[in-house]
Design a protein around this motif. Structure first.
Motif, PDB file in Angstrom:
ATOM      1  N   PHE A 185     -10.454  -1.397  -3.853  1.00 50.00           N
ATOM      2  CA  PHE A 185      -9.668  -1.537  -3.210  1.00 50.00           C
ATOM      3  C   PHE A 185      -8.843  -2.980  -3.039  1.00 50.00           C
ATOM      4  CE2 PHE A 185      -8.939  -3.498   2.267  1.00 50.00           C
ATOM      5  CZ  PHE A 185      -8.121  -2.734   2.169  1.00 50.00           C
ATOM      6  N   GLY A 186      -9.580  -3.961  -3.899  1.00 50.35           N
ATOM      7  CA  GLY A 186      -9.724  -5.246  -3.247  1.00 50.35           C
ATOM      8  C   GLY A 186      -8.303  -5.544  -4.191  1.00 50.35           C
ATOM      9  N   SER A 187      -8.211  -4.834  -6.087  1.00 51.33           N
ATOM     10  CA  SER A 187      -7.454  -5.385  -6.296  1.00 51.33           C
ATOM     11  C   SER A 187      -6.225  -4.892  -6.738  1.00 51.33           C
ATOM     12  CB  SER A 187      -8.465  -5.257  -7.806  1.00 51.33           C
ATOM     13  OG  SER A 187      -9.105  -4.314  -8.361  1.00 51.33           O
ATOM     14  N   VAL A 188      -6.188  -4.037  -5.948  1.00 50.21           N
ATOM     15  CA  VAL A 188      -4.888  -2.952  -6.300  1.00 50.21           C
ATOM     16  C   VAL A 188      -3.551  -3.288  -5.600  1.00 50.21           C
ATOM     17  CG1 VAL A 188      -5.585  -1.861  -4.182  1.00 50.21           C
ATOM     18  CG2 VAL A 188      -4.066  -1.010  -5.709  1.00 50.21           C
ATOM     19  N   PHE A 189      -3.599  -4.876  -4.917  1.00 49.33           N
ATOM     20  CA  PHE A 189      -2.594  -4.785  -4.247  1.00 49.33           C
ATOM     21  C   PHE A 189      -1.967  -5.785  -4.920  1.00 49.33           C
ATOM     22  CE2 PHE A 189      -5.249  -3.178  -0.080  1.00 49.33           C
ATOM     23  CZ  PHE A 189      -4.100  -2.347   0.410  1.00 49.33           C
ATOM     24  N   PRO A 190      -2.600  -6.888  -5.146  1.00 53.47           N
ATOM     25  CA  PRO A 190      -1.761  -7.398  -6.764  1.00 53.47           C
ATOM     26  C   PRO A 190      -0.789  -7.103  -7.543  1.00 53.47           C
ATOM     27  CG  PRO A 190      -3.905  -8.478  -5.964  1.00 53.47           C
ATOM     28  CD  PRO A 190      -3.589  -7.597  -5.548  1.00 53.47           C
ATOM     29  N   VAL A 191      -1.853  -5.556  -8.265  1.00 54.38           N
ATOM     30  CA  VAL A 191      -0.692  -4.897  -8.692  1.00 54.38           C
ATOM     31  C   VAL A 191       0.631  -4.320  -7.894  1.00 54.38           C
ATOM     32  CG1 VAL A 191      -0.954  -3.238 -10.900  1.00 54.38           C
ATOM     33  CG2 VAL A 191      -2.947  -4.768 -10.227  1.00 54.38           C
ATOM     34  N   LEU A 192       0.062  -3.698  -7.006  1.00 51.64           N
ATOM     35  CA  LEU A 192       1.363  -2.951  -6.517  1.00 51.64           C
ATOM     36  C   LEU A 192       2.090  -3.504  -6.280  1.00 51.64           C
ATOM     37  CD1 LEU A 192       1.811  -0.217  -4.598  1.00 51.64           C
ATOM     38  CD2 LEU A 192       0.748  -1.432  -2.832  1.00 51.64           C
ATOM     39  N   LEU A 193       2.235  -4.540  -5.045  1.00 53.67           N
ATOM     40  CA  LEU A 193       3.577  -5.889  -5.434  1.00 53.67           C
ATOM     41  C   LEU A 193       4.327  -6.218  -6.420  1.00 53.67           C
ATOM     42  CD1 LEU A 193       1.777  -7.447  -2.135  1.00 53.67           C
ATOM     43  CD2 LEU A 193       3.143  -5.749  -1.717  1.00 53.67           C
ATOM     44  N   ALA A 194       3.240  -6.420  -6.789  1.00 53.22           N
ATOM     45  CA  ALA A 194       4.192  -7.049  -8.374  1.00 53.22           C
ATOM     46  C   ALA A 194       4.976  -6.185  -9.340  1.00 53.22           C
ATOM     47  CB  ALA A 194       3.636  -7.656  -9.532  1.00 53.22           C
ATOM     48  N   ALA A 195       4.594  -4.880  -8.503  1.00 47.41           N
ATOM     49  CA  ALA A 195       5.412  -3.656  -9.246  1.00 47.41           C
ATOM     50  C   ALA A 195       6.194  -2.830  -8.579  1.00 47.41           C
ATOM     51  CB  ALA A 195       4.514  -2.205 -10.018  1.00 47.41           C
ATOM     52  N   ILE A 196       6.400  -3.239  -7.272  1.00 48.33           N
ATOM     53  CA  ILE A 196       7.848  -3.206  -5.925  1.00 48.33           C
ATOM     54  C   ILE A 196       8.265  -3.867  -6.511  1.00 48.33           C
ATOM     55  CG2 ILE A 196       8.081  -3.017  -3.811  1.00 48.33           C
ATOM     56  CD1 ILE A 196       5.228  -2.079  -2.971  1.00 48.33           C
ATOM     57  N   ASP A 197       8.242  -5.578  -6.672  1.00 50.01           N
ATOM     58  CA  ASP A 197       8.907  -6.453  -6.347  1.00 50.01           C
ATOM     59  C   ASP A 197       9.560  -6.746  -8.494  1.00 50.01           C
ATOM     60  OD1 ASP A 197       8.540  -7.717  -4.414  1.00 50.01           O
ATOM     61  OD2 ASP A 197       7.017  -9.228  -4.642  1.00 50.01           O
ATOM     62  N   GLY A 198       8.659  -5.948  -9.405  1.00 45.42           N
ATOM     63  CA  GLY A 198       9.364  -6.004 -10.980  1.00 45.42           C
ATOM     64  C   GLY A 198      10.736  -4.453 -10.574  1.00 45.42           C
ATOM     65  N   ALA A 199      10.022  -3.654 -10.041  1.00 40.07           N
ATOM     66  CA  ALA A 199      11.004  -2.270 -10.119  1.00 40.07           C
ATOM     67  C   ALA A 199      12.848  -3.089  -8.923  1.00 40.07           C
ATOM     68  CB  ALA A 199      10.664  -0.741  -9.230  1.00 40.07           C
ATOM     69  N   ARG A 200      12.083  -3.243  -7.759  1.00 36.32           N
ATOM     70  CA  ARG A 200      13.395  -3.804  -7.427  1.00 36.32           C
ATOM     71  C   ARG A 200      14.397  -4.616  -7.941  1.00 36.32           C
ATOM     72  NH1 ARG A 200      11.928  -5.771  -1.053  1.00 36.32           N
ATOM     73  NH2 ARG A 200      14.984  -5.735  -1.487  1.00 36.32           N
ATOM     74  N   ARG A 201      13.894  -5.658  -9.055  1.00 34.03           N
ATOM     75  CA  ARG A 201      14.487  -6.290  -9.810  1.00 34.03           C
ATOM     76  C   ARG A 201      14.809  -6.276 -11.038  1.00 34.03           C
ATOM     77  NH1 ARG A 201      10.790 -12.249  -9.707  1.00 34.03           N
ATOM     78  NH2 ARG A 201      10.980 -12.333  -7.607  1.00 34.03           N
ATOM     79  N   ALA A 202      15.270  -4.668 -11.416  1.00 38.45           N
ATOM     80  CA  ALA A 202      15.524  -4.272 -12.243  1.00 38.45           C
ATOM     81  C   ALA A 202      17.185  -4.227 -12.224  1.00 38.45           C
ATOM     82  CB  ALA A 202      14.849  -2.579 -12.694  1.00 38.45           C
TER      83      ALA A 202
END
Length: 263
Positions: A131-148
């Motif tokens: 729970f503590g470590s999921v959000f940096p990965v989740l938010l980075a993946a969302i932004d990365g996918a949007r920047r495709a």
């Protein structure tokens, strides 16, 4: 020749500073012995007990196992969900407020609730780490996918690639650099949560070992446990950087080629 000297100078200062701190520590420990400042050789002996002795299996191994499981869950869940949310832009407004709300809840605050739900078990500790470590990965993946790049996605669509193929061949490679940046941040959080989760109702792990040593005034053990946590973090970071360098070799080459063309 000048560049080599400029690279050696900062390293020499760093090594000199570290040696000065160690010498000052040892001098203070020998000239004024206290329980709060044990000599370095005693700390090193306790550290070797954690590294090679019986404590490896009772203190270090359980912590590493829980850390790897919780961190792996966070990376897998965060990357997959983040790419799906970032790719389906119509879906993001429904989940983004929930994600933003949850990420501001400190994982430490979730610990008592997790203790009530799961009990003082490894499941509780793995959940807190994830729970503590999921959000940096989740938010980075969302932004990365949007920047495709939209051009790439349009070309992939024109070429007749399916949704799954576009995800794996276009969106995932485009999001990978940001995902790895989020993973590096998540690793430090996972280490913190590993220790905190082992300070409550635990009977093994490094957090329990450090807390028990502090209560018994075994200060050398406390410092040795802290050094072991740093060692685990360093080893995992080096492994992660090596893996990232291999996976993103294409990205580094492409970025270098782009810089050459722009120059």
């Amino acid at each position: 020749m000048t560049s080599k000297r400029s690279n050696i100078a900062p390293l020499a200062w760093q090594v000199s500073t570290l040696l000065a701190v160690l010498v000052a520590w040892q001098w203070a420990a020998v000239t004024n012995p206290t329980t709060h400042l044990p000599p370095l050789q005693l700390i090193f002996t306790r550290y070797l007990d954690l590294l090679w002795g019986d404590l490896l299996w009772s203190a270090v191994a359980p912590s590493i196992l829980r850390l790897l499981i919780g961190f792996s869950i966070a990376v897998l869940f965060g990357a997959v969900l983040g790419i799906v949310i970032g790719s389906l832009r119509w879906f993001e407004p429904f989940l983004r407020p929930v994600i933003e709300y949850l990420r501001f809840i400190p994982a430490v605050a979730v610990l008592p609730a997790a203790l009530l739900v799961f009990g003082a078990t490894d499941t509780m500790r793995i959940f807190v780490i994830a729970f503590g470590s999921v959000f940096p990965v989740l938010l980075a993946a969302i932004d990365g996918a949007r920047r495709a790049e939209e051009l790439l996605t349009d070309v992939a669509r024109i070429c007749g690639l399916s949704t799954a193929e576009r995800l794996f061949r276009v969106t995932l490679p485009a999001a990978s650099p940001l995902i790895f940046a989020g993973i590096r941040i998540a690793l430090s959080i996972a280490l913190v949560m590993m220790v905190i989760s082992e300070l409550i109702a635990a009977d093994n792990g490094l957090g329990y070992y450090i807390l028990r040593s502090q209560r018994l005034f075994q200060t050398a053990n406390v410092y040795a446990g802290v050094l072991m946590i740093g060692t685990i973090g360093l080893v995992l970071t080096l492994f992660l950087l090596t893996f990232e360098k291999r996976v993103l070799a294409w990205h580094r080459g492409w970025r270098g080629l782009s810089n050459t063309k722009s120059a």
